[in-house]
Design an enzyme around this catalytic site. Structure first.
Site, PDB file in Angstrom:
ATOM      1  N   CYS A   1       1.077  -1.038  -0.199  1.00 50.67           N
ATOM      2  CA  CYS A   1       0.054   0.212   0.081  1.00 50.67           C
ATOM      3  C   CYS A   1       1.492   0.964   0.441  1.00 50.67           C
ATOM      4  CB  CYS A   1      -1.171  -0.422   0.933  1.00 50.67           C
ATOM      5  SG  CYS A   1      -0.090  -0.172   3.139  1.00 50.67           S
TER       6      CYS A   1
ATOM      7  N   HIS B   1       5.348  -5.175   8.680  1.00 53.33           N
ATOM      8  CA  HIS B   1       5.745  -6.219   9.825  1.00 53.33           C
ATOM      9  C   HIS B   1       5.573  -7.396   8.282  1.00 53.33           C
ATOM     10  CE1 HIS B   1       3.162  -5.677  13.129  1.00 53.33           C
ATOM     11  NE2 HIS B   1       4.838  -4.852  13.035  1.00 53.33           N
TER      12      HIS B   1
ATOM     13  N   HIS C   1       3.287   1.597  11.744  1.00 54.97           N
ATOM     14  CA  HIS C   1       2.897   1.597  12.965  1.00 54.97           C
ATOM     15  C   HIS C   1       2.217   3.230  13.471  1.00 54.97           C
ATOM     16  CE1 HIS C   1       4.251  -2.582  11.276  1.00 54.97           C
ATOM     17  NE2 HIS C   1       2.804  -2.805  10.882  1.00 54.97           N
TER      18      HIS C   1
ATOM     19  N   HIS D   1      -0.476  -4.735  19.503  1.00 57.41           N
ATOM     20  CA  HIS D   1      -0.221  -3.978  18.129  1.00 57.41           C
ATOM     21  C   HIS D   1       0.615  -2.483  18.097  1.00 57.41           C
ATOM     22  CE1 HIS D   1      -0.221  -2.812  14.060  1.00 57.41           C
ATOM     23  NE2 HIS D   1      -0.554  -4.430  13.511  1.00 57.41           N
TER      24      HIS D   1
ATOM     25  N   GLU E   1       0.367  -0.196  16.134  1.00 48.42           N
ATOM     26  CA  GLU E   1      -0.250   0.619  16.222  1.00 48.42           C
ATOM     27  C   GLU E   1      -1.150   1.510  16.865  1.00 48.42           C
ATOM     28  OE1 GLU E   1      -4.274   1.995  13.591  1.00 48.42           O
ATOM     29  OE2 GLU E   1      -2.687   0.533  12.040  1.00 48.42           O
TER      30      GLU E   1
ATOM     31  N   THR F   1      -6.574   0.556  12.099  1.00 49.67           N
ATOM     32  CA  THR F   1      -6.208   0.793  10.370  1.00 49.67           C
ATOM     33  C   THR F   1      -6.257  -0.371   9.607  1.00 49.67           C
ATOM     34  OG1 THR F   1      -4.386   0.841   9.885  1.00 49.67           O
ATOM     35  CG2 THR F   1      -5.529   3.141  10.285  1.00 49.67           C
TER      36      THR F   1
ATOM     37  N   SER G   1       1.067  -9.836  11.169  1.00 53.26           N
ATOM     38  CA  SER G   1       0.723  -8.852   9.658  1.00 53.26           C
ATOM     39  C   SER G   1      -0.466  -9.014   9.942  1.00 53.26           C
ATOM     40  CB  SER G   1       1.047  -8.787   8.536  1.00 53.26           C
ATOM     41  OG  SER G   1       0.220  -8.456   7.405  1.00 53.26           O
TER      42      SER G   1
ATOM     43  N   ASN H   1      -3.055  -6.929   8.932  1.00 51.40           N
ATOM     44  CA  ASN H   1      -3.939  -6.972   7.917  1.00 51.40           C
ATOM     45  C   ASN H   1      -4.233  -7.885   6.688  1.00 51.40           C
ATOM     46  OD1 ASN H   1      -2.773  -6.087   4.611  1.00 51.40           O
ATOM     47  ND2 ASN H   1      -1.039  -5.590   6.887  1.00 51.40           N
TER      48      ASN H   1
ATOM     49  N   SER I   1       1.558  -4.692   3.590  1.00 48.75           N
ATOM     50  CA  SER I   1       3.169  -5.171   3.698  1.00 48.75           C
ATOM     51  C   SER I   1       3.949  -5.773   2.539  1.00 48.75           C
ATOM     52  CB  SER I   1       3.160  -5.092   4.841  1.00 48.75           C
ATOM     53  OG  SER I   1       3.430  -6.254   5.466  1.00 48.75           O
TER      54      SER I   1
END
Length: 322
Positions: free
Chosen positions: A20, A49, A82, A132, A134, A172, A230, A232, A275
């Site tokens: 991304c 990650h 993050h 996490h 973030e 996110t 990771s 996501n 990522s």
């Protein structure tokens, strides 16, 4: 049963997939810092990650540390995509570190929302996963005002001081569907719960989930390329199972694919977390081709064109050199 032939085996590749804009910005920031200032460049936590990305940057001279105190005084340190809390920025100042903040702008947006709502004396329910990076960074922006809600099962344990001054924010990289369910349950308990001014789940997370839903509807097996830490990428595995795939697995690279997963399968879906470099997806496709899955179709339900500028601290020095 009709025997499988190479022509009957196909691969549906999700697009968008992989890097991304926030990840690309963070990785390029470390690469440019190494070119501009020379090795070593210290990076607090994994820049993104992904195991492959971290190893590649280490080979070029990046040194990854867990905490700011591990960075020698006066050195350059890059903060990961993050995000970090204000306390980490203060630690860096105390150690006279030169910082490059590679926090994803979409994470910074959530940080700013947390500060603004805390300043208005709202209690903030932060939907995310405990531990996490973030979540730790966002919580650190307003620790007295933020309460973590780790998934649907945690909703019933939430206790608030004033239900009339309550807002939710989110990590996110969560599953869009699961977050919607959690918010719905929270609003059943707290009808006055405010929504954030804009969706916190990042565009790339949403787009990758939209794409994997489409391929999962036609694939018996979905392979998601991504590392175990990771968030996501792990959500993509869950979404694939929820939307029709008989099985879905997370693999760091092609070597993790097991032959028995492919037995009796005619359609494999492939995607990758935000990522993951494209070369790892290409290796997976090559591995599948050796098993007769040579018919590859890209499925693109949504287009993506977002780009982010490099961190301003780095842009200034790159301009000066140019």
């Amino acid at each position: 049963m009709e025997p499988q032939t190479p022509s009957s085996r196909r691969v549906l590749v999700a697009k968008p997939r992989g890097y991304c804009a926030g990840v690309d910005r963070a990785v390029v920031a470390v690469e440019k810092a190494l070119e501009q200032y020379g090795a070593p460049i210290y990076v607090r936590k994994q820049i993104v990650h992904n195991t492959h990305v971290v190893k590649t940057l280490e080979a070029r001279g990046a040194i990854f540390v867990e905490e700011t105190e591990e960075v020698p005084e006066g050195s350059i340190v890059v903060f990961s995509a993050h995000g970090v809390s204000p306390a980490v920025h203060e630690e860096a100042r105390e150690r006279n570190l030169r910082t490059i903040d590679a926090t994803c702008p979409l994470v910074t947006k959530v940080h700013n929302e947390a500060k603004r709502f805390a300043g208005q004396d709202y209690e903030i329910l932060l939907i995310g996963h405990e531990g996490h990076e973030e979540v730790e960074g966002t919580s650190g922006e307003a620790p007295q005002h933020i309460q973590l809600v780790d998934g649907l099962d945690a909703v019933d344990q939430v206790e608030v001081k004033d239900p009339s001054r309550l807002v939710w924010l989110s990590q996110t990289t969560l599953s869009v569907d699961e977050t919607t369910e959690t918010v719905t349950r929270l609003k059943q308990r707290f009808p006055n719960l405010l929504d954030p001014p804009s969706d916190d789940i990042c565009y790339a997370t949403q787009n990758r989930q939209i794409a994997v839903k489409e391929i999962a509807a036609e694939a018996q097996l979905v392979i998601v390329v991504g590392s175990e830490n990771s968030s996501n990428s792990k959500r993509l595995v869950e979404v694939a199972k929820d939307y029709g795939a008989d099985a879905s697995y997370l693999v760091d690279n092609a070597d993790f694919i097991r032959d028995e997963w492919l037995e009796g399968v005619t359609t494999v879906g492939v995607t990758s977390g935000a990522s993951v470099p494209e070369e790892l997806v290409e290796e997976v496709l090559a591995r599948l081709a050796k098993h007769g899955f040579g018919d590859v179709t890209e499925v693109e339900p949504v287009q993506e064109s977002m780009r982010f500028a490099l961190p301003h601290e780095l842009r200034k020095d790159l301009r000066a050199r140019a």
